[in-house]
Enzyme design. Sequence first.
Site, PDB file in Angstrom:
ATOM      1  N   CYS A   1      14.125 -33.334  -6.638  1.00 51.61           N
ATOM      2  CA  CYS A   1      15.257 -34.014  -5.993  1.00 51.61           C
ATOM      3  C   CYS A   1      16.329 -34.380  -7.019  1.00 51.61           C
ATOM      4  CB  CYS A   1      14.749 -35.260  -5.263  1.00 51.61           C
ATOM      5  SG  CYS A   1      15.999 -35.994  -4.211  1.00 51.61           S
TER       6      CYS A   1
ATOM      7  N   CYS B   1       8.234 -34.357  -6.800  1.00 53.67           N
ATOM      8  CA  CYS B   1       9.296 -34.671  -5.833  1.00 53.67           C
ATOM      9  C   CYS B   1      10.521 -35.178  -6.573  1.00 53.67           C
ATOM     10  CB  CYS B   1       8.809 -35.681  -4.804  1.00 53.67           C
ATOM     11  SG  CYS B   1       8.288 -37.269  -5.520  1.00 53.67           S
TER      12      CYS B   1
ATOM     13  N   CYS C   1      16.249 -33.109   3.409  1.00 52.07           N
ATOM     14  CA  CYS C   1      16.249 -31.648   3.226  1.00 52.07           C
ATOM     15  C   CYS C   1      14.843 -31.066   3.268  1.00 52.07           C
ATOM     16  CB  CYS C   1      16.947 -31.266   1.930  1.00 52.07           C
ATOM     17  SG  CYS C   1      16.013 -31.687   0.445  1.00 52.07           S
TER      18      CYS C   1
ATOM     19  N   CYS D   1      11.209 -32.230  -1.081  1.00 53.16           N
ATOM     20  CA  CYS D   1      10.113 -33.035  -1.656  1.00 53.16           C
ATOM     21  C   CYS D   1       8.805 -32.788  -0.919  1.00 53.16           C
ATOM     22  CB  CYS D   1      10.482 -34.520  -1.648  1.00 53.16           C
ATOM     23  SG  CYS D   1      10.946 -35.155  -0.026  1.00 53.16           S
TER      24      CYS D   1
ATOM     25  N   CYS E   1       5.984   3.506   9.417  1.00 54.51           N
ATOM     26  CA  CYS E   1       5.428   3.694   8.076  1.00 54.51           C
ATOM     27  C   CYS E   1       6.567   3.996   7.095  1.00 54.51           C
ATOM     28  CB  CYS E   1       4.416   4.836   8.134  1.00 54.51           C
ATOM     29  SG  CYS E   1       3.416   4.910   6.671  1.00 54.51           S
TER      30      CYS E   1
ATOM     31  N   PHE F   1       6.622   4.470  14.355  1.00 52.76           N
ATOM     32  CA  PHE F   1       7.977   4.710  13.846  1.00 52.76           C
ATOM     33  C   PHE F   1       8.237   3.746  12.691  1.00 52.76           C
ATOM     34  CE2 PHE F   1       9.416   5.864  18.446  1.00 52.76           C
ATOM     35  CZ  PHE F   1       8.853   7.116  18.313  1.00 52.76           C
TER      36      PHE F   1
ATOM     37  N   ASN G   1       5.659  -3.274  11.288  1.00 54.37           N
ATOM     38  CA  ASN G   1       4.970  -2.433  10.324  1.00 54.37           C
ATOM     39  C   ASN G   1       5.307  -2.996   8.937  1.00 54.37           C
ATOM     40  OD1 ASN G   1       3.743  -0.143   8.983  1.00 54.37           O
ATOM     41  ND2 ASN G   1       3.997   0.952  10.910  1.00 54.37           N
TER      42      ASN G   1
ATOM     43  N   ASN H   1       0.828  -1.220   0.000  1.00 56.76           N
ATOM     44  CA  ASN H   1       0.000   0.000   0.000  1.00 56.76           C
ATOM     45  C   ASN H   1       0.849   1.251   0.000  1.00 56.76           C
ATOM     46  OD1 ASN H   1      -0.366   1.780   2.670  1.00 56.76           O
ATOM     47  ND2 ASN H   1       0.310  -0.276   3.247  1.00 56.76           N
TER      48      ASN H   1
HETATM   49  C1  LIG Z   1      -3.590   0.144   3.801  1.00 53.86           C
HETATM   50  C2  LIG Z   1      -2.751   0.076   5.026  1.00 53.86           C
HETATM   51  C3  LIG Z   1      -2.592   1.200   5.819  1.00 53.86           C
HETATM   52  C4  LIG Z   1      -1.816   1.143   6.967  1.00 53.86           C
HETATM   53  N1  LIG Z   1      -1.718   2.257   7.751  1.00 53.86           N
HETATM   54  C5  LIG Z   1      -1.007   2.205   8.891  1.00 53.86           C
HETATM   55  C6  LIG Z   1      -0.976   3.318   9.769  1.00 53.86           C
HETATM   56  O1  LIG Z   1      -1.602   4.345   9.540  1.00 53.86           O
HETATM   57  N2  LIG Z   1      -0.236   3.220  10.898  1.00 53.86           N
HETATM   58  C7  LIG Z   1       0.457   2.085  11.222  1.00 53.86           C
HETATM   59  O2  LIG Z   1       1.098   2.036  12.267  1.00 53.86           O
HETATM   60  N3  LIG Z   1       0.426   0.999  10.395  1.00 53.86           N
HETATM   61  C8  LIG Z   1      -0.292   1.039   9.259  1.00 53.86           C
HETATM   62  N4  LIG Z   1      -0.360  -0.075   8.466  1.00 53.86           N
HETATM   63  C9  LIG Z   1       0.401  -1.280   8.843  1.00 53.86           C
HETATM   64  C10 LIG Z   1      -0.439  -2.265   9.658  1.00 53.86           C
HETATM   65  O3  LIG Z   1      -0.879  -1.701  10.867  1.00 53.86           O
HETATM   66  C11 LIG Z   1       0.345  -3.553   9.969  1.00 53.86           C
HETATM   67  O4  LIG Z   1       1.475  -3.217  10.738  1.00 53.86           O
HETATM   68  C12 LIG Z   1       0.810  -4.272   8.725  1.00 53.86           C
HETATM   69  O5  LIG Z   1      -0.176  -4.210   7.735  1.00 53.86           O
HETATM   70  C13 LIG Z   1       1.162  -5.733   8.994  1.00 53.86           C
HETATM   71  O6  LIG Z   1       0.044  -6.465   9.440  1.00 53.86           O
HETATM   72  P1  LIG Z   1      -0.844  -7.412   8.462  1.00 53.86           P
HETATM   73  O7  LIG Z   1       0.109  -8.338   7.763  1.00 53.86           O
HETATM   74  O8  LIG Z   1      -1.822  -8.079   9.361  1.00 53.86           O
HETATM   75  O9  LIG Z   1      -1.498  -6.488   7.494  1.00 53.86           O
HETATM   76  C14 LIG Z   1      -1.151  -0.053   7.316  1.00 53.86           C
HETATM   77  C15 LIG Z   1      -1.327  -1.183   6.516  1.00 53.86           C
HETATM   78  C16 LIG Z   1      -2.124  -1.133   5.393  1.00 53.86           C
HETATM   79  C17 LIG Z   1      -2.317  -2.364   4.567  1.00 53.86           C
END
Ligand SMILES: Cc1cc2nc3c(=O)[nH]c(=O)nc-3n(C[C@H](O)[C@H](O)[C@H](O)COP(=O)(O)O)c2cc1C
Length: 433
Positions: A356, A352, A382, A385, A138, A136, A203, A76
């Site tokens: 392999c 498999c 490993c 398979c 995004c 911290f 995040n 996103n």
């Molecule tokens: C469309 C979208 C918007 C998001 N906006 C935020 C946000 O505003 N603040 C934040 O901390 N994380 C944001 N996230 C991250 C999610 O909170 C989360 O950490 C991340 O998607 C991983 O979790 P998931 O695999 O369950 O989606 C956003 C994720 C998506 C998909």
Amino acid sequence: MADLKSDFVGIKSPNPFWLASAPPTDKEYNVRRAFEAGWGGVVWKTLGLDPHVVNVNGPRYGAIWGADRRLLGLNNIELITDRPLQTNLDEIKVVKRDYPDRAMVVSLMVPCEEEPWKFILPKVEDTGADGVELNFGCPHGMSERGMGSAVGQVPQYIEMVTRWVKANTRMPVIVKLTPNITDIKKPAEAAMRGGADAVSLINTINSITSVDLDLFAPEPTIDGKGAHGGYCGPAVKPIALNMVAEIARTPEMAHLPISGIGGITTWRDAAEFMALGARNVQVCTAAMTYGFKIVQEMISGLSEYMDEKGMTSVDNLVRRAVPNVTDWQHLNLNYVAKAKINQDLCISCGRCFAACEDTSHQAISMSEDRVFEVIDAECVACNLCVNVCPVEDCITMEAMAPGLVDPRTGKVVEPDYANWTTHPNNPAAKAAE
Ligand SMILES: Cc1cc2nc3c(=O)[nH]c(=O)nc-3n(C[C@H](O)[C@H](O)[C@H](O)COP(=O)(O)O)c2cc1C
């Protein structure tokens, strides 16, 4: 019946399933419906200062799918909330008032100076929210403005801002970490030094999911151009699990509460995060893919599992797998397994064999009438398979009885039982009997 009640840094919720800060928690309408569906808590979509940000009005998401079109990874390019601060604060206040038993945590992202934090924290406190989460993490749009992962990638900044926040609020402070770093322990330690009550992770991960080969631009494409986005969903779960475990198994951080995030879709995913050290979990992509009611499967699945295991509270599950996460050099080289093909289940596809024969150890034979068999002397267990076989449980790895083979030569040897910790002939296991 297992008790799913959760207490995360003093924030109580009827279950450990929270919605992560994202579009599902962007407004009153959504959060009310989420609580009605059964979610134990939410982290409200990240608030910032006014004037609020403006999002793109073209496609914001890219994706990776499995062959059945199941969504595996979501990318996103959205920013933090694009609604006025006061609108969000007013809505948070009424929703918390109406759902006092649910966790209401507010995610925040403001410039890296103390004044904006001093300005926003009392406003959040005034809503009656249970805590704040510092975004911290995004990795796009906001980081270019010196916020989000631009802070999360510099441990000194994390420590400094966390200290400011702790000095200016009585609410519990959760620091949300970015995975876009080399060693997750460094930002987690910085958060702890700054006085964080907990960390949450992960995040999203910097990503470009695909390229439009006619426009020659990354997707999602906005008027001919694309930017990197943040990746999440089932595809990121292994990365998130490892990062959670890395923090949980560091002795100095063993008591730092962790909120686990990343690809959680089922109760089983949630249980895995908790076994690796998360005290609760947060979900975003799964809710965006399947709707709020998926929490019902999480609640019933986790409580059934806990009943089966005789666990009476979620605390019985938290950290259960942490002692078994080790470094490679501590793995038992005397442990020997071999692949076994169940001929009744085999559909003779030959995957498999191809894998392999071409890329591994030439340990599977194919007869003229396409019967596939493992050649024990060549098999090094490993697991390729097993992983490429399209039929679940058709190929399994079976631990060999001791004394059969040396893993390197395939020759019969007398194994060192003392090193085979799980085998009944291990002197310690015998003594325990
Ligand atoms: C469309 C979208 C918007 C998001 N906006 C935020 C946000 O505003 N603040 C934040 O901390 N994380 C944001 N996230 C991250 C999610 O909170 C989360 O950490 C991340 O998607 C991983 O979790 P998931 O695999 O369950 O989606 C956003 C994720 C998506 C998909």
